[in-house]
Motif scaffolding. Structure first.
Motif, PDB file in Angstrom:
ATOM      1  N   ALA A 337      -3.336  -2.830   0.023  1.00  0.00           N
ATOM      2  CA  ALA A 337      -3.074  -4.146   0.359  1.00  0.00           C
ATOM      3  C   ALA A 337      -2.732  -5.380  -0.455  1.00  0.00           C
ATOM      4  O   ALA A 337      -2.226  -6.305  -0.304  1.00  0.00           O
ATOM      5  CB  ALA A 337      -4.788  -4.754   1.039  1.00  0.00           C
ATOM      6  N   ASN A 341       0.083  -7.842  -0.008  1.00  0.00           N
ATOM      7  CA  ASN A 341      -0.096  -9.131  -0.142  1.00  0.00           C
ATOM      8  C   ASN A 341       1.024  -9.931  -1.282  1.00  0.00           C
ATOM      9  O   ASN A 341       1.502 -10.823  -0.717  1.00  0.00           O
ATOM     10  CB  ASN A 341      -1.432  -9.380  -0.745  1.00  0.00           C
ATOM     11  N   TYR A 381      -1.527  -4.266   8.694  1.00  0.00           N
ATOM     12  CA  TYR A 381      -0.270  -5.240   8.219  1.00  0.00           C
ATOM     13  C   TYR A 381       0.752  -4.849   8.950  1.00  0.00           C
ATOM     14  O   TYR A 381       1.337  -5.793   9.456  1.00  0.00           O
ATOM     15  CB  TYR A 381       0.007  -4.847   6.652  1.00  0.00           C
ATOM     16  N   ALA A 385       0.434  -8.439  10.558  1.00  0.00           N
ATOM     17  CA  ALA A 385       1.148  -9.361   9.348  1.00  0.00           C
ATOM     18  C   ALA A 385       2.552  -9.814   9.693  1.00  0.00           C
ATOM     19  O   ALA A 385       3.396  -9.170   8.915  1.00  0.00           O
ATOM     20  CB  ALA A 385       0.839  -8.797   7.852  1.00  0.00           C
ATOM     21  N   ASN A 426      -5.119 -12.369   5.143  1.00  0.00           N
ATOM     22  CA  ASN A 426      -5.424 -11.111   4.515  1.00  0.00           C
ATOM     23  C   ASN A 426      -6.396 -11.374   3.339  1.00  0.00           C
ATOM     24  O   ASN A 426      -5.820 -12.085   2.326  1.00  0.00           O
ATOM     25  CB  ASN A 426      -4.233 -10.306   4.242  1.00  0.00           C
ATOM     26  N   GLN A 497      -8.915  -8.725   7.192  1.00  0.00           N
ATOM     27  CA  GLN A 497      -7.902  -9.209   8.143  1.00  0.00           C
ATOM     28  C   GLN A 497      -8.588 -10.138   9.254  1.00  0.00           C
ATOM     29  O   GLN A 497      -9.222  -9.619   9.973  1.00  0.00           O
ATOM     30  CB  GLN A 497      -6.677  -8.251   8.614  1.00  0.00           C
TER      31      GLN A 497
END
Length: 503
Positions: A337, A341, A381, A385, A426, A497
């Protein structure tokens, strides 16, 4: 003397209490959908595959497996990996490709030679070759990212390989592809101009000067065959005191800007740990997202410099096409993560990324594949995302270690998905033992007052899934809030999330 001892004792107690209070102070996240970084390129959700041990032969391709399809591919793996919506796959290496003759891996399988792979000291059977890699990509819905042999390979090897893959018909190599059963081109979209050529472990290691001479000519020939292919220069991979990796990237960019579309970054962040990969101190490992930020920002600065010097209008981006968060435990999912990110935070420059290896995104057992912790994180993600990365403000508790200072316990990114009218937040809580209470300030826009919260966590930060037990999973809940303020507590050693619908 007794007075001195009492002062020391109370000072120690105060320090311990203060440290605890610092970890528990309320954190602040400010989100404004108008403060935009750039659109996130879905290509950051890519993967890497190289025939090392059982990565290919066993986990992906195994004609003798009860899970094999008619082409020898593992159906259980294919079906599960499709859920991750992987956008591109970089193949076939890796160190392997620097000694690879691609023509060994085409044609009738019973006529393909077995060769000694010097990169990994193993025998390569060549049963998985160009046609099979392209087929694998089509099965999972991913674009082809071909990496040529920039070590022992020649310019003819490079151009002939691309001709075989992308030219429609009427030439020796395109017709050879058709003869072997693939009438339509493979439509390779990305070509890496070699792999880690600066590294002494690489077959055919080159100086920066010699590499650029080869890569510029290879790129020119590839572009003459297919001008739509995006070219990726081999960035530095040799990180050691003296920052020679910076010198390599600076030289390559100075020579190749205007002729390439990406420069690669390879970084296995555990190299930065005191004691190296054997260091299992949780707080140390949780700081490694900052190492990824550092490598991206340094390379970005070098790109800017080279662009100014060249006056080229052909943009160059970062392809972070080798990285690894570990091998599937809870802590590894948190480090994954942090990598993602970092790519989102730098959405203006990181336009492609490939996790090492694609097979690490699932668990493996004789009874079949299963969802490990990396699968869950990547899934959240890659499926959610998407949109525009936002420039957010965060404030909260932090810590220091031997590598970095002021490491925020909360690693945060936010995204605005305009088409679906929602903000995606996130958050990694790097703290091993303490939850962190947080105020989330939505500074602009109107919201429905309801949000969906997905949490990946486990009681033990070293927890690992098996085919029978899943201590690491995704828990989903609904969160109600009023106005533009959300109060939420992020559990210790967790990834969260939050999807926040916009009116």
């Amino acid at each position: 003397m007794r007075l001195f001892k009492n002062i020391c004792f109370y000072t120690l107690v105060l320090c311990l209490v203060s440290g605890n209070l610092t970890a528990q102070e309320i954190a602040l996240i400010k989100i404004d959908p108008d403060r935009k970084i750039d659109t996130i390129d879905p290509n950051i959700y890519g993967a890497f595959v190289e025939p090392i041990r059982t990565v290919v032969y066993g986990n992906i391709y195994d004609p003798d497996s009860p899970f094999a399809d008619e082409n020898g591919f593992r159906k259980d793996f294919i079906d599960l990996i499709k859920e991750l919506n992987i956008r591109n796959v970089r193949w076939p290496g890796g160190n392997f490709v620097s000694g690879y003759n691609w023509e060994d891996g085409i044609g009738p399988k019973d006529q393909r030679p077995a060769k000694l792979d010097l990169a990994w000291n193993q025998i390569e059977t060549n049963q998985m070759g160009t046609d099979e890699y392209a087929k694998f990509c089509s099965l999972i819905g991913a674009d082809n990212f071909l990496c040529i042999n920039g070590g022992t390979g020649t310019l003819d090897d490079a151009r002939n390989w691309v001709e075989y893959c992308n030219y429609e018909k009427g030439t020796f190599y395109s017709d050879l592809r058709r003869k072997y059963g693939n009438e339509e081109p493979f439509n390779v979209k990305y070509v890496g101009l070699g792999n880690e050529i600066d590294g002494p472990w690489q077959m055919g290691q080159k100086s920066a000067e010699d590499y650029c001479k080869f890569a510029l000519e290879a790129g020119k020939l590839i572009a003459l065959i297919d001008e739509d292919i995006k070219l990726v220069a081999s960035g530095a991979s040799l990180y050691r005191p003296g920052n020679e990796w910076v010198d390599w990237n600076e030289y390559v960019l100075d020579k190749m800007v205007g002729k390439i579309d990406y420069i690669s970054v390879h970084r296995y962040a555990t190299e930065a740990l005191p004691g190296g990969r054997e260091n299992n101190v949780f707080s140390d490992r949780m700081s490694l997202g900052l190492d990824i930020d550092e490598k991206i920002e340094t390379t970005h600065a070098l790109i800017k410099k080279a662009m100014v010097k060249s006056e080229s209008d052909r943009p160059v981006y970062i392809s972070f096409d080798e990285y690894s968060p570990g091998f599937g435990g809870m802590a590894s999912s948190l480090l994954l993560a942090q990598h993602l990110n970092s790519f989102i935070r730098h959405a203006d420059i990181v336009k492609m990324a490939n996790i090492t290896m694609i097979t690490n995104l699932t668990g493996h057992s004789p009874e079949g594949v299963f969802k490990n912790s990396l699968f869950h994180t990547f899934h959240l993600y890659s499926n959610n995302a998407i949109g525009t990365a936002l420039d957010i403000y965060t404030d909260g508790p932090s810590y220091d270690n031997e590598i970095f200072n002021n490491i925020p316990y909360l690693d945060v990114t936010a995204i605005f998905n305009e088409s679906e009218k929602k903000v995606i937040l996130n958050v990694v809580n790097r703290h091993e033992t303490e939850a962190i209470e947080t105020k989330i300030d939505l500074q602009a826009g109107k919201y429905t007052g309801k949000a969906t919260v997905n949490v990946i966590n486990a009681e033990n930060p070293n927890a690992r899934n098996t085919i029978d037990e899943s201590p690491v999973s995704v828990e989903t809940d609904q969160l109600n809030f009023k106005g533009n303020v959300i109060k939420h507590t992020f559990p210790a050693h967790s990834f969260t999330q939050i999807e926040i619908p916009v009116k």
